[in-house]
Design a protein around this motif. Structure first.
Motif, PDB file in Angstrom:
ATOM      1  N   MET A  59     -19.325 -23.170   1.228  1.00 47.49           N
ATOM      2  CA  MET A  59     -17.597 -23.091   1.154  1.00 47.49           C
ATOM      3  C   MET A  59     -17.901 -22.815  -0.760  1.00 47.49           C
ATOM      4  O   MET A  59     -18.795 -23.617  -1.838  1.00 47.49           O
ATOM      5  CB  MET A  59     -16.111 -24.533   1.193  1.00 47.49           C
ATOM      6  N   THR A  60     -17.113 -21.804  -0.799  1.00 44.71           N
ATOM      7  CA  THR A  60     -17.652 -21.180  -2.753  1.00 44.71           C
ATOM      8  C   THR A  60     -15.975 -21.321  -3.373  1.00 44.71           C
ATOM      9  O   THR A  60     -15.687 -20.895  -2.986  1.00 44.71           O
ATOM     10  CB  THR A  60     -18.687 -20.022  -2.883  1.00 44.71           C
ATOM     11  N   LEU A  61     -16.642 -22.250  -4.648  1.00 45.85           N
ATOM     12  CA  LEU A  61     -15.106 -22.391  -5.511  1.00 45.85           C
ATOM     13  C   LEU A  61     -15.526 -21.080  -6.602  1.00 45.85           C
ATOM     14  O   LEU A  61     -17.088 -21.328  -7.296  1.00 45.85           O
ATOM     15  CB  LEU A  61     -15.302 -24.211  -6.070  1.00 45.85           C
ATOM     16  N   ASN A  62     -14.859 -20.376  -7.083  1.00 47.85           N
ATOM     17  CA  ASN A  62     -15.014 -18.898  -8.112  1.00 47.85           C
ATOM     18  C   ASN A  62     -14.537 -19.562  -9.251  1.00 47.85           C
ATOM     19  O   ASN A  62     -12.960 -20.066  -9.426  1.00 47.85           O
ATOM     20  CB  ASN A  62     -14.438 -18.200  -7.551  1.00 47.85           C
ATOM     21  N   MET A  63     -15.695 -20.204 -10.199  1.00 51.15           N
ATOM     22  CA  MET A  63     -14.652 -20.447 -11.681  1.00 51.15           C
ATOM     23  C   MET A  63     -14.564 -19.243 -12.456  1.00 51.15           C
ATOM     24  O   MET A  63     -14.886 -18.434 -12.046  1.00 51.15           O
ATOM     25  CB  MET A  63     -15.953 -21.870 -11.779  1.00 51.15           C
ATOM     26  N   LYS A  64     -14.416 -19.948 -13.752  1.00 52.44           N
ATOM     27  CA  LYS A  64     -13.898 -19.091 -14.668  1.00 52.44           C
ATOM     28  C   LYS A  64     -15.701 -18.129 -15.024  1.00 52.44           C
ATOM     29  O   LYS A  64     -16.588 -18.918 -15.072  1.00 52.44           O
ATOM     30  CB  LYS A  64     -13.406 -19.742 -16.461  1.00 52.44           C
TER      31      LYS A  64
END
Length: 151
Positions: free
Chosen positions: A25-30
């Motif tokens: 899973m990828t968490l897309n951050m600022k």
């Protein structure tokens, strides 16, 4: 509130955050930054992530409403079952994420941490404290009402 018993292999832990083998899973951050995590570990702690992964088959989440350091702290807490990296700098976002993703044990531990900080504080200026609490609550409520992730 006690940390949960995390149901993962004995050799699984913080060192697997970002692992190509264990992270699906990828968490897309600022700022376009990304963090690879295990949906399995997050799902065991969060019924919201469990529904997103297992019902909607989502493998990428935008968490750019939260500061990167707080996202990393949140993930570390979920992986470790502890709050070692929690600090006042990231408190608001971590408790916001805990409430948003329904990680109840973490929300409880954050509240306990905050209470301890207040007890140790020698400041009499509680206006700043009230602003922090209101911001955390407001952020949680706004995200909850405006989220596409509400199932």
């Amino acid at each position: 509130m006690a940390a949960p018993l995390v149901k993962v292999p004995k050799n699984f832990g913080r060192h697997h955050i970002g692992s190509r083998t264990h992270s699906n899973m990828t968490l897309n951050m600022k700022g376009g930054r990304k963090m690879k995590v295990s949906s399995h570990v997050l799902s065991l702690n969060s019924p919201v992530i469990d529904r997103l992964v297992n019902t909607l088959e989502i493998t990428s989440l935008d968490v750019d409403d939260f500061e990167e350091l707080a996202v990393r702290c949140f993930v570390d807490c979920v992986y470790s079952g502890g709050i070692d990296l929690l600090g006042m700098r990231v408190f608001r976002d971590v408790i916001g994420m805990a409430h948003f993703f329904e990680v109840e044990w973490l929300a409880g531990r954050c509240e306990g941490y905050f209470t301890e900080c207040l007890a140790k504080s020698e400041t009499s200026d509680f206006d700043e404290v009230l602003i922090l609490v209101k911001d955390a609550w407001f952020s949680h409520e706004v995200l909850k009402k405006n989220s596409l992730w509400t199932l």
